[in-house]
Design a protein around this motif. Structure first.
Motif, PDB file in Angstrom:
ATOM      1  N   THR A  74      -2.991   7.131   0.672  1.00  0.00           N
ATOM      2  CA  THR A  74      -4.043   6.909   1.661  1.00  0.00           C
ATOM      3  C   THR A  74      -4.735   8.217   2.038  1.00  0.00           C
ATOM      4  O   THR A  74      -4.166   9.305   1.906  1.00  0.00           O
ATOM      5  CB  THR A  74      -3.479   6.275   2.943  1.00  0.00           C
ATOM      6  OG1 THR A  74      -2.525   7.176   3.528  1.00  0.00           O
ATOM      7  CG2 THR A  74      -2.801   4.941   2.641  1.00  0.00           C
ATOM      8  N   LYS A  75      -5.950   8.088   2.532  1.00  0.00           N
ATOM      9  CA  LYS A  75      -6.726   9.244   2.988  1.00  0.00           C
ATOM     10  C   LYS A  75      -6.012   9.917   4.160  1.00  0.00           C
ATOM     11  O   LYS A  75      -5.922  11.147   4.223  1.00  0.00           O
ATOM     12  CB  LYS A  75      -8.123   8.785   3.387  1.00  0.00           C
ATOM     13  CG  LYS A  75      -9.042   9.874   3.925  1.00  0.00           C
ATOM     14  CD  LYS A  75     -10.442   9.310   4.153  1.00  0.00           C
ATOM     15  CE  LYS A  75     -11.406  10.372   4.679  1.00  0.00           C
ATOM     16  NZ  LYS A  75     -11.141  10.708   6.097  1.00  0.00           N
ATOM     17  N   ALA A  76      -5.501   9.104   5.086  1.00  0.00           N
ATOM     18  CA  ALA A  76      -4.834   9.660   6.264  1.00  0.00           C
ATOM     19  C   ALA A  76      -3.614  10.486   5.884  1.00  0.00           C
ATOM     20  O   ALA A  76      -3.363  11.548   6.470  1.00  0.00           O
ATOM     21  CB  ALA A  76      -4.427   8.530   7.211  1.00  0.00           C
ATOM     22  N   TRP A  77      -2.833  10.017   4.924  1.00  0.00           N
ATOM     23  CA  TRP A  77      -1.628  10.748   4.491  1.00  0.00           C
ATOM     24  C   TRP A  77      -2.013  12.108   3.891  1.00  0.00           C
ATOM     25  O   TRP A  77      -1.380  13.134   4.193  1.00  0.00           O
ATOM     26  CB  TRP A  77      -0.845   9.923   3.481  1.00  0.00           C
ATOM     27  CG  TRP A  77       0.546  10.445   3.204  1.00  0.00           C
ATOM     28  CD1 TRP A  77       0.880  11.510   2.418  1.00  0.00           C
ATOM     29  CD2 TRP A  77       1.782   9.920   3.708  1.00  0.00           C
ATOM     30  NE1 TRP A  77       2.241  11.687   2.393  1.00  0.00           N
ATOM     31  CE2 TRP A  77       2.825  10.720   3.182  1.00  0.00           C
ATOM     32  CE3 TRP A  77       2.104   8.851   4.530  1.00  0.00           C
ATOM     33  CZ2 TRP A  77       4.161  10.478   3.462  1.00  0.00           C
ATOM     34  CZ3 TRP A  77       3.443   8.607   4.814  1.00  0.00           C
ATOM     35  CH2 TRP A  77       4.454   9.422   4.281  1.00  0.00           C
ATOM     36  N   GLU A 123      -3.888   2.299  10.763  1.00  0.00           N
ATOM     37  CA  GLU A 123      -5.049   1.441  10.487  1.00  0.00           C
ATOM     38  C   GLU A 123      -5.230   1.238   8.988  1.00  0.00           C
ATOM     39  O   GLU A 123      -5.492   0.125   8.517  1.00  0.00           O
ATOM     40  CB  GLU A 123      -6.306   2.078  11.077  1.00  0.00           C
ATOM     41  CG  GLU A 123      -6.306   2.201  12.587  1.00  0.00           C
ATOM     42  CD  GLU A 123      -6.446   0.861  13.302  1.00  0.00           C
ATOM     43  OE1 GLU A 123      -6.831  -0.129  12.653  1.00  0.00           O
ATOM     44  OE2 GLU A 123      -6.154   0.814  14.512  1.00  0.00           O
ATOM     45  N   GLU A 124      -5.081   2.312   8.226  1.00  0.00           N
ATOM     46  CA  GLU A 124      -5.295   2.240   6.780  1.00  0.00           C
ATOM     47  C   GLU A 124      -4.241   1.377   6.093  1.00  0.00           C
ATOM     48  O   GLU A 124      -4.515   0.705   5.098  1.00  0.00           O
ATOM     49  CB  GLU A 124      -5.290   3.662   6.208  1.00  0.00           C
ATOM     50  CG  GLU A 124      -6.169   3.832   4.996  1.00  0.00           C
ATOM     51  CD  GLU A 124      -6.350   5.277   4.579  1.00  0.00           C
ATOM     52  OE1 GLU A 124      -6.656   5.511   3.397  1.00  0.00           O
ATOM     53  OE2 GLU A 124      -6.182   6.186   5.437  1.00  0.00           O
ATOM     54  N   ILE A 183       0.854  -1.187   0.000  1.00  0.00           N
ATOM     55  CA  ILE A 183       0.000   0.000   0.000  1.00  0.00           C
ATOM     56  C   ILE A 183       0.890   1.236   0.000  1.00  0.00           C
ATOM     57  O   ILE A 183       1.702   1.425   0.917  1.00  0.00           O
ATOM     58  CB  ILE A 183      -0.926   0.021   1.232  1.00  0.00           C
ATOM     59  CG1 ILE A 183      -1.811  -1.232   1.267  1.00  0.00           C
ATOM     60  CG2 ILE A 183      -1.765   1.289   1.252  1.00  0.00           C
ATOM     61  CD1 ILE A 183      -2.604  -1.388   2.558  1.00  0.00           C
ATOM     62  N   SER A 210      -4.726   6.727  12.350  1.00  0.00           N
ATOM     63  CA  SER A 210      -5.563   6.350  11.199  1.00  0.00           C
ATOM     64  C   SER A 210      -4.701   5.817  10.062  1.00  0.00           C
ATOM     65  O   SER A 210      -5.097   4.881   9.351  1.00  0.00           O
ATOM     66  CB  SER A 210      -6.377   7.558  10.710  1.00  0.00           C
ATOM     67  OG  SER A 210      -7.302   7.966  11.685  1.00  0.00           O
ATOM     68  N   LEU A 211      -3.521   6.419   9.880  1.00  0.00           N
ATOM     69  CA  LEU A 211      -2.598   5.936   8.859  1.00  0.00           C
ATOM     70  C   LEU A 211      -2.195   4.491   9.149  1.00  0.00           C
ATOM     71  O   LEU A 211      -2.175   3.647   8.245  1.00  0.00           O
ATOM     72  CB  LEU A 211      -1.353   6.835   8.810  1.00  0.00           C
ATOM     73  CG  LEU A 211      -0.231   6.412   7.864  1.00  0.00           C
ATOM     74  CD1 LEU A 211      -0.689   6.433   6.407  1.00  0.00           C
ATOM     75  CD2 LEU A 211       0.993   7.319   8.039  1.00  0.00           C
ATOM     76  N   ASP A 240      -3.035  -1.150   7.457  1.00  0.00           N
ATOM     77  CA  ASP A 240      -3.296  -2.487   8.008  1.00  0.00           C
ATOM     78  C   ASP A 240      -2.084  -3.007   8.782  1.00  0.00           C
ATOM     79  O   ASP A 240      -1.644  -4.142   8.614  1.00  0.00           O
ATOM     80  CB  ASP A 240      -3.691  -3.478   6.901  1.00  0.00           C
ATOM     81  CG  ASP A 240      -4.497  -4.662   7.437  1.00  0.00           C
ATOM     82  OD1 ASP A 240      -4.838  -4.652   8.638  1.00  0.00           O
ATOM     83  OD2 ASP A 240      -4.758  -5.597   6.669  1.00  0.00           O
TER      84      ASP A 240
END
Length: 533
Positions: free
Chosen positions: A11-14, A72-73, A6, A69-70, A75
């Motif tokens: 990612t959304k968090a980034w 988590e995203e 990934i 959140s990063l 994984d």
């Protein structure tokens, strides 16, 4: 199943972190402390004998939430489980990464057998039951290795010198002959045990040094080399060919990388020098950190938090370097040990999907023990143009129980993080200079200003002992793992190291034959000519 690939920047968090960074990058930490009276408690983790205060970082709760959140995203939880379960996460070498199994409560059978062998052997050495060829007891251990086969055992043995028994220890790693000959001048051959540590038993530096020591023993009348040489290797055949008895060869496994191998028979010198019970405590401390890392929620997970902070500075503030400053002279080899673990692991520029990476990975690790370092490079911390996130490692209790010295040391420990946070304002400098004329004040004032707002982590540990050292080492192992997962790289291979070895072999042939190859670049060819002239 392989690790997921990934791209963190997708990612959304980034993306949210990038926006958030521009919103707070110039904010002052002191203001956040004033706005939130609970900040010091909210950004602190207490675990076993550890207190980790990360409140003096350029983050808000929103920053931390986005970093979590990063994780988590990406994984991260799944990746952690894959490592502990023995999945082949070192995919480029098709290997598992199981150094945690070396200190697990329920160890693999081959690990338990190896530890039993280490226990028996180390106790024979310590108790004087193992004799040299003239019947004298062993008094000196010489460990010959390089990289993880040297840095780990040397760091732990030196860090735990307070707990060392009567055995003297030397570590030979560099191929520079001056080192090995210096050691040979200091030892008594009749009372020396040599531990040759090499997974392949073909590592150039190690075998070159081992041959030199073996030759010295032979030329000085040693009639039974088997009583003075043991090996730690996966290549039993080559070790026997060298002259080491098969029963005196300790195993290595391909699922343990060199830079994570001190927990294995590679730590034989440790067990000999501090005793097997202390070696067990070292393993136990690491095992406890393993459980914490594997099971604790990320917002209270020490390695995860430290890794996320490192990502924040490296990839958003673009800091590139991190300093580690232990306030213990015993830990003088700790940073060189971390340098290999962290920079060899995460010095990668290709993603897990095989693509060139467009963002920064890896961090340059450096540092020295305090308070010596305060008189060396802290000027750069306080008034330089760079932001250098720094881990301060200190201990509540002194090993020699000298409160007079320890209180002064720890006063500096706490003062430096406070100084890096607060700096020195114009008003404070003006008050200091009030006895000077106005002209003199204006002249010197700019040079005495200290901006502050420099990030630090404070890691306060009850006492330096085998158990807490084990936890500390494991903490940084897991931190670098988390970084590698988020950066989408393979942390456990080291292909870049191999290139220099390959070229050195060819150049050595040219030096020995005195025939310089035409395929050398012009600079190297010219240098070789001058070297051989």
């Amino acid at each position: 199943m392989p690790l997921k690939s990934i791209n963190p920047t997708a990612t959304k968090a980034w993306r949210e972190l990038a926006v958030h960074f521009h919103e707070i990058k110039d904010e002052q930490m002191l203001n956040w402390f004033e706005q939130d009276q609970q900040r010091a408690e909210n950004f602190l983790i207490e675990w076993e004998d550890f207190i980790v205060d990360f409140s003096k970082n350029r983050i808000t709760q929103k920053t931390l939430d986005l970093l979590l959140s990063l994780a988590e995203e990406i994984d991260l939880k799944n990746a952690i489980e894959k490592q502990f379960k023995g999945d082949y996460i070192n995919q480029t070498e098709n290997r598992a990464v199981l150094h945690t199994a070396l200190r697990a409560k329920e160890k693999p059978k081959e690990v338990a057998q190896a530890l039993a062998k280490i226990k028996q052997f180390s106790e024979e050495i310590i108790e004087g039951k193992w004799k040299g060829y003239t019947g004298k007891q062993i008094k000196t251990i010489v460990n010959i290795g390089v990289g993880g086969s040297d840095l780990g055992p040397k760091m732990v043995t030196n860090s735990l010198a307070f707990y060392q028994n009567h055995l003297e220890s030397y570590f030979v790693s560099n191929m520079d002959g001056d080192l090995v000959h210096e050691v040979l001048q200091k030892i008594d051959m009749e009372t020396t045990l040599v531990i040759v540590v090499s997974k392949s038993f073909g590592t150039k530096e190690t075998i070159t040094n081992a041959k030199t020591v073996k030759k010295y023993f032979e030329e000085n009348g040693c009639t039974d080399l088997e009583k003075h040489f043991v090996a730690v290797s996966a290549n039993t055949e080559k070790a026997i060919e060298f002259g080491i008895k098969s029963t005196q060869i300790f195993p290595m496994w391909d699922w343990v990388g060199g830079r994570f191998s001190l927990w294995s028979p590679v730590g034989l010198a440790i067990a000999c020098c501090i005793g097997y019970k202390n070696f067990e405590q070292l393993l136990e401390g690491a095992q406890q950190m393993d459980e914490h890392f594997r099971n604790e929620d990320f917002d209270k997970n020490i390695p995860v938090i430290l890794a996320l902070l490192s990502i924040w500075y490296n990839n958003f503030f673009e800091t590139e370097t991190e300093a580690v400053v232990p306030y213990s002279h015993y830990l003088q080899n700790f940073v060189p040990y971390l340098q290999q673990g962290i920079m060899e692991s995460n010095g990668k520029s290709v993603s897990r999907s095989g693509e060139k990476i467009s963002y920064q990975t890896g961090t340059i690790i450096w540092g020295e023990p305090g308070s010596n370092s305060q008189h060396a490079f802290f000027q750069l911390f306080h008034q330089g143009t760079k932001i250098i996130p720094t881990d301060f490692i200190g201990f509540k209790k002194s090993l020699h129980q000298d409160k007079f010295h320890h209180n002064q040391l720890m006063a500096n420990f706490f003062a430096q993080t406070e100084a890096l946070l607060k700096g020195k304002s114009k008003a404070e400098v003006e008050e200091e200079l009030q006895t000077l004329s106005k002209e003199e004040q204006e002249k010197i004032l700019p040079y005495k200003l200290v901006s502050g707002n420099k990030p630090t982590n404070t890691i306060l540990i009850e006492k330096l002992n085998p158990k807490t050292l084990g936890s500390l080492i494991a903490m940084y192992e897991h931190k670098l793992f988390v970084q590698g997962i988020i950066w989408n790289i393979f942390s456990y291979d080291q292909w870049g190291v191999e290139l220099g070895k390959q070229l050195a072999s060819g150049i050595l042939d040219q030096i020995e034959s005195r025939k310089i190859g035409e395929n050398q670049d012009s600079s190297t060819r010219n240098l070789l000519k001058k070297y051989l002239s």
